[in-house]
Design an enzyme around this catalytic site. Structure first.
Site, PDB file in Angstrom:
ATOM      1  N   CYS A  27      12.929   3.870  13.724  1.00  7.68           N
ATOM      2  CA  CYS A  27      13.249   2.748  14.616  1.00  7.68           C
ATOM      3  C   CYS A  27      12.201   1.656  14.462  1.00  7.68           C
ATOM      4  CB  CYS A  27      13.269   3.223  16.061  1.00  7.68           C
ATOM      5  SG  CYS A  27      13.603   1.874  17.225  1.00  7.68           S
ATOM      6  N   CYS A  86       8.791   1.226  26.929  1.00  9.78           N
ATOM      7  CA  CYS A  86       7.927   0.802  28.017  1.00  9.78           C
ATOM      8  C   CYS A  86       8.822   0.481  29.202  1.00  9.78           C
ATOM      9  CB  CYS A  86       7.151  -0.463  27.640  1.00  9.78           C
ATOM     10  SG  CYS A  86       5.974  -0.221  26.307  1.00  9.78           S
ATOM     11  N   GLY A 143       6.683   5.210  29.939  1.00 11.94           N
ATOM     12  CA  GLY A 143       5.360   4.977  29.363  1.00 11.94           C
ATOM     13  C   GLY A 143       4.285   5.513  30.270  1.00 11.94           C
ATOM     14  N   CYS A 167      19.310   4.572  13.810  1.00 17.12           N
ATOM     15  CA  CYS A 167      18.550   5.755  13.365  1.00 17.12           C
ATOM     16  C   CYS A 167      19.467   6.857  12.851  1.00 17.12           C
ATOM     17  CB  CYS A 167      17.578   6.239  14.434  1.00 17.12           C
ATOM     18  SG  CYS A 167      18.177   6.177  16.070  1.00 17.12           S
ATOM     19  N   TYR A 215      18.593  10.062  25.632  1.00 15.56           N
ATOM     20  CA  TYR A 215      17.469  10.736  26.288  1.00 15.56           C
ATOM     21  C   TYR A 215      16.474   9.839  26.997  1.00 15.56           C
ATOM     22  CZ  TYR A 215      13.474   9.560  23.428  1.00 15.56           C
ATOM     23  OH  TYR A 215      12.468   8.875  22.850  1.00 15.56           O
ATOM     24  N   ASN A 224       8.966  -4.916  27.001  1.00 22.24           N
ATOM     25  CA  ASN A 224       9.489  -3.658  26.460  1.00 22.24           C
ATOM     26  C   ASN A 224      10.266  -4.010  25.200  1.00 22.24           C
ATOM     27  OD1 ASN A 224      12.224  -1.455  27.454  1.00 22.24           O
ATOM     28  ND2 ASN A 224      10.648  -1.150  25.924  1.00 22.24           N
ATOM     29  N   GLY A 225       9.879  -3.393  24.077  1.00 22.38           N
ATOM     30  CA  GLY A 225      10.587  -3.658  22.826  1.00 22.38           C
ATOM     31  C   GLY A 225       9.609  -3.827  21.690  1.00 22.38           C
TER      32      GLY A 225
HETATM   33 FE1  SF4 Z   1      17.511   2.993  19.461  1.00 24.70          FE
HETATM   34 FE2  SF4 Z   1      17.640   4.178  17.091  1.00 24.70          FE
HETATM   35 FE3  SF4 Z   1      18.366   1.598  17.355  1.00 24.70          FE
HETATM   36 FE4  SF4 Z   1      15.793   2.315  17.608  1.00 24.70          FE
HETATM   37  S1  SF4 Z   1      17.058   2.448  15.737  1.00 24.70           S
HETATM   38  S2  SF4 Z   1      16.927   0.898  18.912  1.00 24.70           S
HETATM   39  S3  SF4 Z   1      15.957   4.341  18.580  1.00 24.70           S
HETATM   40  S4  SF4 Z   1      19.368   3.408  18.267  1.00 24.70           S
END
Ligand code: SF4
Length: 495
Positions: A394, A10, A37, A449, A254, A111-112
């Site tokens: 995530c 966001c 967003g 991730c 990205y 945001n989060g």
């Molecule tokens: Fe970013 Fe991946 Fe960590 Fe989520 S899990 S905050 S997408 S690096």
């Protein structure tokens, strides 16, 4: 770009600028944050005596017009653009959300994602709170309101709440008299502060939103820091201790706009350097390099520079697809309808192509794009990806698929993924290569991730909800947190 496979965050904005048209400046700031967003947008403004808010579903340009902005007059404001998962895309979840404590109103933009949201919500419900929305942002607002009633101060209330919130949050908060900006102790989501006309204070998720209104970037809001713009100046305090930084590495890969600066690093430059490293680590015998627009663009430039191969546009993106666009039906999809990306036959025909992109999530979009490139006459398609294999979901505010849908988690080898997406070769960057190209130390980033090591401990049932594993299959060794102050509690939701 509106990503085909995933997942934005966001955007938040805040401004304290008496004498300026703050609602219009917030509108332009949100416009610059639209990529974060596209489902809803809102602005809350104060004239020093009362807080007024307006939020609606849709793009910033659809939500606001002269009439709406004309009614939002004041000296200080916050704004929000929202992305959400399906099912929670409702007006009730749009932000900024507004609550009332005994000293006035308070509006919040988030945001989060909190990982202990369910526990917090259950506690509040047990105390008689009735919720209108399903997001963790409403939980945060209700907590702030309750604490403010007890402590007779929004600022003290937010500080107290920060000690209980677990997860990722970059917030802007508005009262009648002040704009607050706070960031979680790991600083997972970006948030920066700038100066307008030498005196006004502006907060934004990304520096591109400062640029667009002519504000100068001062610095990042620090992990666990609370900044308060009020009266003559800005106060700052370390509201909660920060165990370490864990900025989401996907902001660089990205999510953020290439013209934004995060922790002093221009995102475009970071991506170009990732492309250089990718070319060193995964070279290809080919005739030219093309990006998958838009987020593969800078990395493809870097790849071309390092490899000495010519850089060409091979895929043209339609830039004008709103989120509400009617999606093609199955028959049109099978015909390979080229609504978002159209290949340039003239560039591709007869060539061995290196196609650079930022990541592969489910793999379905990549397979379609590779098919289009081949159908346009490319002899070979060599895919190069700046992110390492995306294996873990995530929990910190980026909407990814469950683990079983992630192609890198499903497939047992890179070669199996290559085969599934139909590429001649596939080169993923390694975690080490990514860090080398990016030039940011591992200890300052979240890489969960790729690694499955989550910097903020996630309650077990929340974790399992996205892993598609049975409790008996749980392997605690894989997700050992790198550092944590988090409570062990059951949970849900996203913001
Ligand atoms: Fe970013 Fe991946 Fe960590 Fe989520 S899990 S905050 S997408 S690096």
């Amino acid at each position: 770009m509106a990503r085909p496979e995933a997942r934005e965050a966001c955007g938040v904005f805040g401004i304290y600028a008496p004498g300026e048209d703050v609602s219009r400046l917030t509108y332009f700031g949100l416009f610059a944050l639209q990529h974060r967003g596209q489902e809803s947008a809102g602005i809350a403004v104060s004239n020093g005596r009362e807080v007024t808010a307006y939020r609606q579903m849709g793009l910033v340009s659809q939500v606001f017009d002269e009439g709406v902005l004309g009614r939002l007059q004041g000296d200080l404001a916050i704004g929000h653009t929202r992305y959400s998962t399906t099912g929670s895309s409702t007006l009730a979840n749009a932000q900024p959300m507004v609550g009332e404590w005994r000293g006035g109103k308070v509006a919040l933009a988030h945001n989060g994602n909190l990982v202990n949201a369910v526990t917090l919500r259950q506690e509040l419900e047990a105390r008689g709170e009735v919720f209108e929305a399903s997001s963790d942002s409403e939980i945060m607002l209700r907590m702030v309101v309750r604490e403010a009633d007890e402590r007779n101060s929004v600022e003290e209330a937010v500080a107290a709440c920060m000690a209980r919130w677990r997860g990722a949050y970059s917030l802007t908060i508005l009262t009648e008299k002040a704009v607050l900006a706070v960031r979680d102790p790991y600083a997972v989501r970006p948030l920066c502060v700038g100066r307008l006309n030498g005196e006004a204070t502006v907060f934004a998720s990304e520096s591109c939103a400062l640029n667009v209104i002519g504000a100068e970037l001062l610095r990042e809001v620090g992990p666990g820091e609370m900044m308060v713009a009020e009266g003559e100046g800005v106060r700052t305090r370390q509201a909660v201790k920060s165990p370490r930084r864990a900025l989401c590495v996907f902001e660089y890969i990205y999510m953020a706009r290439p013209d934004s600066r995060i922790n002093g690093k221009l995102v475009h430059e970071a991506r170009r350097m990732m492309g250089h490293q990718l070319a060193r680590d995964h070279p290809a015998e080919a005739d030219l390099v093309i990006p998958v627009p838009d987020t593969g663009w800078a990395a493809a430039i870097g790849f071309a520079e390092e490899s000495g191969l010519p850089f060409r546009e091979g895929l043209i993106r339609n830039r004008y697809i709103p989120r509400t666009f009617i999606q093609p039906d199955q028959r049109l999809r099978e015909l390979g309808v080229r609504i978002k990306l159209n290949p340039l036959r003239e560039a591709l025909e007869g060539n061995r192509v290196v196609m650079v992109d930022d990541s592969i999530v489910r793999g379905t979009t990549k397979r379609r794009i590779i098919g289009m490139v081949r159908d346009s006459g490319a002899r070979e398609v060599h895919v190069r990806i700046t992110a390492p294999p995306y294996r873990w979901p995530c929990y910190y505010g980026v909407d990814t698929s469950n683990r079983s849908e992630l192609i890198a988690a499903r497939c047992s080898s890179v070669d199996e993924i290559r085969e599934e997406i139909g590429a001649d070769s596939l080169g993923y960057q390694s975690v080490e290569g990514l860090l080398k190209g990016l030039g940011v130390p591992r200890r300052k980033l979240c890489l969960a991730c790729f690694t499955g090591r989550y910097p903020i401990l996630i309650p077990r049932d929340v974790k399992l909800s996205k892993l598609d594993l049975e409790e008996s299959e749980w392997r605690s060794g894989e997700d050992a947190p790198e550092a944590s102050t988090a409570a062990r509690s059951p949970t849900e939701t996203r913001g």
